[in-house]
Design an enzyme around this catalytic site. Sequence first.
Site, mmCIF file in Angstrom:
data_model
loop_
_atom_site.group_PDB
_atom_site.id
_atom_site.type_symbol
_atom_site.label_atom_id
_atom_site.label_comp_id
_atom_site.label_asym_id
_atom_site.label_seq_id
_atom_site.Cartn_x
_atom_site.Cartn_y
_atom_site.Cartn_z
ATOM 1 N N GLU A 132 -6.502 -4.385 0.242
ATOM 2 C CA GLU A 132 -5.274 -3.686 0.632
ATOM 3 C C GLU A 132 -4.484 -3.330 -0.613
ATOM 4 O O GLU A 132 -4.255 -4.180 -1.473
ATOM 5 C CB GLU A 132 -4.422 -4.573 1.543
ATOM 6 C CG GLU A 132 -3.216 -3.837 2.112
ATOM 7 C CD GLU A 132 -2.335 -4.737 2.964
ATOM 8 O OE1 GLU A 132 -2.316 -4.593 4.193
ATOM 9 O OE2 GLU A 132 -1.662 -5.598 2.395
ATOM 10 N N TYR A 177 0.144 3.734 1.807
ATOM 11 C CA TYR A 177 -0.562 2.524 2.228
ATOM 12 C C TYR A 177 -2.062 2.812 2.233
ATOM 13 O O TYR A 177 -2.511 3.848 2.716
ATOM 14 C CB TYR A 177 -0.130 2.096 3.640
ATOM 15 C CG TYR A 177 -0.938 0.923 4.141
ATOM 16 C CD1 TYR A 177 -0.507 -0.378 3.906
ATOM 17 C CD2 TYR A 177 -2.161 1.108 4.798
ATOM 18 C CE1 TYR A 177 -1.267 -1.468 4.313
ATOM 19 C CE2 TYR A 177 -2.926 0.021 5.206
ATOM 20 C CZ TYR A 177 -2.476 -1.255 4.957
ATOM 21 O OH TYR A 177 -3.227 -2.324 5.355
#
Length: 390
Positions: A197, A109
């Site tokens: 992101e 992530y």
Amino acid sequence: MDIHEYQAKDILGRFGVPVPKGGLAYSPEQAAYRARELGGHAWVVKAQVHAGGRGAAGGVRLCRSVEEVQTYAASLFGRQLATKQTDAAGKGVYRLWVEPACDIARELYLGFVLDRKSERIMIVASAHGGMEIEDLAETDPMSLRRMTIDPATGLVEFQARELAFGLGLTGTQITQMVTILKACYRAYRDLDAMMVEINPLVITGAGDLLALDAKMSFDTNALFRRPEIAELRDRSQEDPRESTAGDHGLAYVGLTGDIGCIINGAGLAMATMDMIKLAGGEPANFLDIGGGASPERVVRAFRTVLADRAVSVILVNIFAGINRCDWVAEGVVKAYREVGMTLPVVVRLAGTNVEEGKAILQGSGLPLITADTLAEAAAKAVAARPNLAA
Ligand code: ADP
Ligand code: MG
């Protein structure tokens, strides 16, 4: 302002982030064509909507033949996709992204956000990607690494390397990660982004880093100087009530109740919504018509609020400081006649020229319900709702 995954991948790719090749499709036939064009034996078809959590909601699928790509694409087009990040109605699917299926060894992530506390861009990373950051923060908070960036130096190499080591990367992956981090930082800073992101950032079977998903969101107040970003706006993904209001310079936020609010000043609007709740009602919206509300602007505000079918009564609450009550009253009367109002309208005016304003309302002969205080206005609005006696 949000953009689509394929647009974010395109931008980040140009800044140096490794992204998969892929193709955009507006029809099932085009999706099949894209798959053939890309070649290979397996593809991932991805619904392009302004929300994450598509995988779990059935908006991302691995397809093993061109026919499967086309069939799955046909099932997605025109559908409303509801994910954990949308409301129950979901978002319409009008574009698909087709890319080669990737051999995934690990999912990481990586996120860039603005940290208000340190007033800096902050990197959030985890060795456990794939799931949403909110879930990650709940199930595995220790895996989250945070790092803020000093705007004077920008992201420096040793910081980037430290983060790469922390994620358990080795060999050339470290250099690749440094490149990715610097690219994301530059894209964030240079394009007035609010969020970048990459989830998941994967390590492929061959050991290379690749951004399999990408999300970017931009500061609306900076769009005037980022025309190339403003161009990426997709109105099909917005609440139509809010986009139309925004076009007219009204600050409008749609809510789920039935009392339509027309108010000047964000603070007064918040207070009015509280008073409505206290009186046992539910606001249909937040709307700030701003300081210099001309009669024309009031008419626009009425139209905006009435565009929401759920509205059963309108509450106008104006405290005129810069504004003038007689102007607002003129606007209310004008709007009432122009839109052919059939719903009850409660008006509370206070401040500059309040007597003149009240005289205009009374002299109009319209069945307006007037109130002197905010509490009275809220109570009258709740009472005026038709057939809602519980
Ligand atoms: P969302 O975050 O909206 O669910 P993603 O793009 O992250 O959508 O896709 C969901 C999951 O699907 C990813 O976590 C990844 O495991 C898988 N996936 C996405 N793209 C590919 C691809 N090109 N090849 C293989 N798997 C993929
Ligand atoms: Mg994702």
